[in-house]
Design a protein around this motif. Structure first.
Motif, PDB file in Angstrom:
ATOM      1  N   VAL A   1       5.482  -5.196  -6.988  1.00 37.26           N
ATOM      2  CA  VAL A   1       4.240  -5.720  -6.083  1.00 37.26           C
ATOM      3  C   VAL A   1       4.023  -7.523  -6.247  1.00 37.26           C
TER       4      VAL A   1
ATOM      5  N   LEU B   1      -3.524  -1.255  -7.012  1.00 37.29           N
ATOM      6  CA  LEU B   1      -2.560  -1.013  -7.784  1.00 37.29           C
ATOM      7  C   LEU B   1      -2.932  -0.591  -9.310  1.00 37.29           C
TER       8      LEU B   1
ATOM      9  N   GLN C   1       4.427   5.514  -5.350  1.00 37.52           N
ATOM     10  CA  GLN C   1       4.631   5.624  -6.901  1.00 37.52           C
ATOM     11  C   GLN C   1       3.782   6.704  -7.507  1.00 37.52           C
ATOM     12  N   GLU C   2       2.497   6.860  -7.051  1.00 42.92           N
ATOM     13  CA  GLU C   2       1.700   7.898  -7.613  1.00 42.92           C
ATOM     14  C   GLU C   2       2.355   9.276  -7.703  1.00 42.92           C
TER      15      GLU C   2
ATOM     16  N   VAL D   1       2.584   1.511  -3.383  1.00 46.09           N
ATOM     17  CA  VAL D   1       1.703   2.079  -4.566  1.00 46.09           C
ATOM     18  C   VAL D   1       1.488   3.724  -4.566  1.00 46.09           C
TER      19      VAL D   1
ATOM     20  N   ASN E   1       0.896  -1.412  -0.001  1.00 43.05           N
ATOM     21  CA  ASN E   1       0.074   0.055   0.078  1.00 43.05           C
ATOM     22  C   ASN E   1       0.919   1.259   0.125  1.00 43.05           C
TER      23      ASN E   1
ATOM     24  N   LEU F   1       6.426  -1.287 -11.204  1.00 43.21           N
ATOM     25  CA  LEU F   1       5.723  -1.295 -10.045  1.00 43.21           C
ATOM     26  C   LEU F   1       5.160  -2.520  -9.898  1.00 43.21           C
TER      27      LEU F   1
ATOM     28  N   ALA G   1      -4.462   3.015  -9.218  1.00 43.63           N
ATOM     29  CA  ALA G   1      -3.671   3.945  -8.800  1.00 43.63           C
ATOM     30  C   ALA G   1      -2.674   4.329 -10.213  1.00 43.63           C
TER      31      ALA G   1
END
Length: 244
Positions: free
Chosen positions: A204, A227, A180-181, A177, A174, A200, A230
């Protein structure tokens, strides 16, 4: 005259030009790396102490658990979008401003564990040496491949440290993710949780498929949905014109 002899003679005639081209390319990549070093030093100076001083205490305790003997400073800065590790002899974890308030305490600790793993493994120093070798052998595709593989495995190792420290792979996923945004291009010499050149989704998948992972099928399904959502939101926002 054999084919090998003709090739050798041609290379000998072109040797001055080849050497000049190699020097030009090396200087170019050296300047790029030096620019990254300068920017990293600017980032270090831009940091300031977190308002909640208790986070520094948690970092100190985690560093002791990970047998890190050098004091690790925890700062935040408006100039970074993802957590970074800067420095080897005086390591610094630089957090985006306000990030510790946007994630759960467990997710923040998982992020700290990843960054501390870089310090425990001496990755900043090793990354500097690797960058120098990349400059010297920039013309060799095999070096590119090996260098990318090393960076990927470096992130994999730190992911494993983070999961082991936080004890819950879903918590770490979590956090990964969400970071990464926010991720944008970072200087080559800095080490970030969102970096490493590995997509990514692959990171994951690897984390959730570890043999010692006890997450249920439903948890994995939820993590995958989160994921993909996102990534979709990030892609749409990145492709939207500023005027819309």
């Amino acid at each position: 005259i054999s084919y090998l002899t003709r090739v050798t003679d041609f290379l000998n005639r072109q040797l001055p030009m080849l050497v000049a081209a190699w020097i030009f390319g090396m200087v170019f990549f050296a300047f790029r790396t030096a620019g990254g070093w300068w920017y990293v030093n600017r980032l270090r100076k831009s940091g300031h102490t977190l308002a909640d001083a208790s986070w520094q205490g948690k970092v100190d305790l985690m560093a002791i658990r990970m047998k890190i003997r050098r004091p690790v400073r925890l700062l935040e800065s408006i100039h970074v979008s993802v957590p970074l590790v800067i420095g080897h002899f005086k390591p610094l974890v630089l957090m985006p401003i306000g990030m510790v308030n946007q994630l759960s305490p467990n997710e923040v600790e998982a992020i700290f564990a990843h960054e501390l793993a870089h310090i425990r493994r001496h990755d900043f120093l090793l990354n500097l040496v690797q960058s120098i070798l990349d400059i010297l052998y920039y013309f060799n595709p095999a070096v590119w491949y090996i260098s990318a593989t090393i960076r990927t495995e470096r992130e994999n190792s730190c992911d494993d440290w983070a999961v082991a420290m936080c004890g819950n792979s879903m918590t770490y996923v979590n956090a990964l993710v969400q970071l990464q945004e926010r991720a944008v291009n970072m200087p080559q010499l800095a080490l970030s949780l969102a970096g490493g050149g590995k997509p990514l989704l692959n990171r994951v998948r690897r984390i959730l498929n570890q043999p010692n992972n006890k997450q249920s099928v439903m948890e994995r399904f939820i993590a995958t949905i989160l994921l993909l959502a996102a990534v979709a939101v990030f892609s749409i926002s990145a492709g939207t014109p500023d005027g819309e």
